[in-house]
Motif scaffolding. Structure first.
Motif, PDB file in Angstrom:
ATOM      1  N   PRO A 191       0.812  -1.226   0.000  1.00  0.00           N
ATOM      2  CA  PRO A 191       0.000   0.000   0.000  1.00  0.00           C
ATOM      3  C   PRO A 191       0.841   1.270   0.000  1.00  0.00           C
ATOM      4  CG  PRO A 191      -0.910  -1.592   1.541  1.00  0.00           C
ATOM      5  CD  PRO A 191       0.426  -2.118   1.116  1.00  0.00           C
ATOM      6  N   VAL A 192       1.983   1.252   0.716  1.00  0.00           N
ATOM      7  CA  VAL A 192       2.869   2.417   0.713  1.00  0.00           C
ATOM      8  C   VAL A 192       3.465   2.620  -0.677  1.00  0.00           C
ATOM      9  CG1 VAL A 192       5.036   3.360   1.624  1.00  0.00           C
ATOM     10  CG2 VAL A 192       3.394   2.265   3.174  1.00  0.00           C
ATOM     11  N   ALA A 193       3.872   1.524  -1.325  1.00  0.00           N
ATOM     12  CA  ALA A 193       4.385   1.621  -2.702  1.00  0.00           C
ATOM     13  C   ALA A 193       3.314   2.167  -3.632  1.00  0.00           C
ATOM     14  CB  ALA A 193       4.872   0.249  -3.175  1.00  0.00           C
ATOM     15  N   ASP A 320      13.922   1.466   4.796  1.00  0.00           N
ATOM     16  CA  ASP A 320      13.901   0.438   5.835  1.00  0.00           C
ATOM     17  C   ASP A 320      12.486   0.341   6.414  1.00  0.00           C
ATOM     18  OD1 ASP A 320      13.572   2.320   7.981  1.00  0.00           O
ATOM     19  OD2 ASP A 320      15.729   2.644   8.041  1.00  0.00           O
ATOM     20  N   LYS A 321      12.269  -0.680   7.232  1.00  0.00           N
ATOM     21  CA  LYS A 321      10.904  -0.973   7.680  1.00  0.00           C
ATOM     22  C   LYS A 321      10.309   0.159   8.504  1.00  0.00           C
ATOM     23  CE  LYS A 321       7.655  -4.079   7.419  1.00  0.00           C
ATOM     24  NZ  LYS A 321       7.187  -4.607   6.115  1.00  0.00           N
ATOM     25  N   LEU A 327       5.247   5.919   7.023  1.00  0.00           N
ATOM     26  CA  LEU A 327       4.443   6.408   5.906  1.00  0.00           C
ATOM     27  C   LEU A 327       3.087   5.701   5.870  1.00  0.00           C
ATOM     28  CD1 LEU A 327       4.242   8.348   3.623  1.00  0.00           C
ATOM     29  CD2 LEU A 327       5.640   6.832   2.205  1.00  0.00           C
ATOM     30  N   ALA A 328       3.058   4.411   6.186  1.00  0.00           N
ATOM     31  CA  ALA A 328       1.791   3.677   6.243  1.00  0.00           C
ATOM     32  C   ALA A 328       0.860   4.290   7.286  1.00  0.00           C
ATOM     33  CB  ALA A 328       2.049   2.205   6.547  1.00  0.00           C
ATOM     34  N   GLU A 329       1.424   4.702   8.425  1.00  0.00           N
ATOM     35  CA  GLU A 329       0.609   5.365   9.454  1.00  0.00           C
ATOM     36  C   GLU A 329       0.102   6.707   8.954  1.00  0.00           C
ATOM     37  OE1 GLU A 329       2.744   3.541  13.480  1.00  0.00           O
ATOM     38  OE2 GLU A 329       3.519   5.400  12.572  1.00  0.00           O
ATOM     39  N   PHE A 334      -1.821   1.533   7.834  1.00  0.00           N
ATOM     40  CA  PHE A 334      -1.073   0.659   8.742  1.00  0.00           C
ATOM     41  C   PHE A 334      -1.977  -0.213   9.615  1.00  0.00           C
ATOM     42  CE2 PHE A 334       1.014  -0.129  12.853  1.00  0.00           C
ATOM     43  CZ  PHE A 334       2.087  -0.892  12.418  1.00  0.00           C
ATOM     44  N   ASP A 335      -2.952   0.384  10.271  1.00  0.00           N
ATOM     45  CA  ASP A 335      -3.795  -0.371  11.201  1.00  0.00           C
ATOM     46  C   ASP A 335      -4.528  -1.514  10.501  1.00  0.00           C
ATOM     47  OD1 ASP A 335      -3.016   1.211  13.304  1.00  0.00           O
ATOM     48  OD2 ASP A 335      -4.765   2.523  13.222  1.00  0.00           O
ATOM     49  N   LEU A 336      -4.926  -1.289   9.257  1.00  0.00           N
ATOM     50  CA  LEU A 336      -5.591  -2.352   8.506  1.00  0.00           C
ATOM     51  C   LEU A 336      -4.585  -3.387   8.017  1.00  0.00           C
ATOM     52  CD1 LEU A 336      -8.142  -3.535   7.271  1.00  0.00           C
ATOM     53  CD2 LEU A 336      -7.882  -1.947   5.348  1.00  0.00           C
ATOM     54  N   SER A 337      -3.420  -2.950   7.610  1.00  0.00           N
ATOM     55  CA  SER A 337      -2.405  -3.874   7.085  1.00  0.00           C
ATOM     56  C   SER A 337      -1.972  -4.916   8.117  1.00  0.00           C
ATOM     57  CB  SER A 337      -1.165  -3.099   6.602  1.00  0.00           C
ATOM     58  OG  SER A 337      -1.443  -2.371   5.427  1.00  0.00           O
ATOM     59  N   ILE A 338      -1.989  -4.547   9.383  1.00  0.00           N
ATOM     60  CA  ILE A 338      -1.520  -5.491  10.407  1.00  0.00           C
ATOM     61  C   ILE A 338      -2.630  -6.403  10.926  1.00  0.00           C
ATOM     62  CG2 ILE A 338       0.385  -4.001  11.125  1.00  0.00           C
ATOM     63  CD1 ILE A 338      -1.291  -3.143  13.534  1.00  0.00           C
TER      64      ILE A 338
END
Length: 405
Positions: A191-193, A320-321, A327-329, A334-338
């Protein structure tokens, strides 16, 4: 206050020379798309800026959406008033009283395209500045770097007044860099990409591999909902679901464990490339980050990329992670990705994958399979659906499951 229009200023578009008009028109189309549920709004894209006439639409909601449109550098809500000194004074005072806080500095900046107006720019600056000093305590002028700039534009039809300079997200309008497919998993990176691809003007379509019954409907719903979050930046994104279970089962049954992942990824890339060609795309994007997992070592990338000559672009390759997570946050994925709904990339992952697979071995093992038949059957089963901003899918799927109990 009720604003009457928003003045949008372009960012990188100013460097586009002869192509500038095309970029501006695409930006206007994207803005119209994200504001489509306000039919009263009018759009007037011009060479130097875009004017959005609100006609009663709430600026607070328009503001939220404009912040996510790539290609906007800054924008200002403005109020249209008659071309009289009294109206200009009254509205200028109301605007300043609403936004001024003690200790702030200000200046008045007048532009006049109607040169028949009775006051020139310097006269209007002085008249309005003096009026504000008389009616607001502790006001202080600053010409170089003021906290507030009261902008007055005298046009042919009216005077437009604003004192906010709001920042957009920058980048290029989605669609100006061409079309591509994005290999979207349910994880953090892709999603970040996707976001970074759109920021450079790429019109992306999501390609998501799912493997029922090994992956659940919730995993598919999660990928769709991630697409809905990203659609805030594009207005709409097409989601392409690709059945992948038969390919995974066949690879697991017939090939050595160490090469399961490599050959599986080769199939994914071939399918993404076929779909790209079918849908008029120019490139393939994914969320690979160099060295993050076994399939993302440089040796693995060589063995996997071998199946195509199409450009494969990896926007997060050198991040890096922690940078990717930040950026996901920021973009809201982010919250959905995890959420713990396993996708097809994890269910058949071998315990000891090759981190340095040999290209000749990958080719040899893949050649043992009915590659064309497997790919064609997967292509025959794809489903395409448009996804719009913030569409929800996971809760619907949970409710369906509860109804079956």
């Amino acid at each position: 206050m009720e604003y009457t229009e928003v003045m949008v200023r372009y960012g990188e578009l100013s460097t586009k020379g002869k192509n500038r008009k095309d970029f501006i028109n695409r930006l206007a189309t994207n803005v119209e798309r994200v504001l489509k549920d306000f039919p009263q709004i009018e759009f007037h894209p011009r060479h130097d800026r875009m004017h959005i006439i609100l006609n009663g639409a709430p600026f607070t909601e328009v503001d939220k959406r404009l912040k996510k449109v790539f290609g906007i550098q800054t924008y200002s809500p403005a109020i249209k008033v008659p071309k009289t000194l009294e109206d200009i004074k009254k509205t200028s005072l109301e605007l300043m009283q609403e936004t001024f806080k003690p200790g702030m500095t200000f200046k008045v900046n007048t532009k006049r395209s109607d040169h028949k107006f009775e006051y020139d720019t310097n006269q209007l600056n002085n008249l309005i500045g003096d009026y504000l000093f008389d009616h607001i305590d502790h006001l202080k002028a600053e010409m170089k770097n003021p906290d507030l700039v009261l902008r007055i534009e005298v046009r042919q039809d009216a005077v437009y007044i604003s004192n906010q300079l709001l920042h957009g997200i920058g980048g290029m309008p989605v669609g100006t860099a061409g079309k591509a497919v994005m290999m979207l998993s349910g994880g953090i990176d892709s999603p970040v990409a996707s976001y970074l691809a759109m920021k450079r003007g790429v019109d992306i379509e999501m390609v998501h591999f799912f493997s029922p019954p090994y992956t659940t409907e919730k995993a598919l719903a999660k990928a769709k909902e991630l697409t809905g979050i990203l659609a805030n930046y594009a207005g709409k994104i097409n989601f392409i679901a690709v059945p992948f279970a038969e390919i995974q089962e066949t690879i697991k049954e017939k090939l050595p464990e160490g090469y399961l992942m490599t050959v599986q990824r080769r199939f994914m890339l071939q399918l993404a490339d076929r779909i790209r060609a079918m849908r008029g795309g120019l490139a393939i994007f994914n969320g690979e980050s160099v060295g993050q997992v076994a399939s993302q070592t440089l040796q693995s990338m060589v063995a996997i990329n071998d199946v195509t000559t199409t450009p494969v672009i990896r926007p997060v390759a050198t991040m890096d992670k922690t940078e990717i997570i930040k950026l996901a946050e920021d973009i809201g994925t982010f919250d959905l990705s995890i959420q713990p709904f396993e996708d097809c990339c994890t269910i058949f992952a071998p315990p000891r994958p090759k981190t340095k697979p040999k290209l000749d071995k990958a080719r040899e093992y893949e050649a043992r399979l009915d590659v064309e038949g497997l790919i064609q059957r997967a292509l025959d089963g794809i489903e395409v659906m448009p996804i719009y901003p913030n569409e929800k899918f996971i809760n619907d799927k949970i409710e369906e499951d509860q109804d079956l109990l």
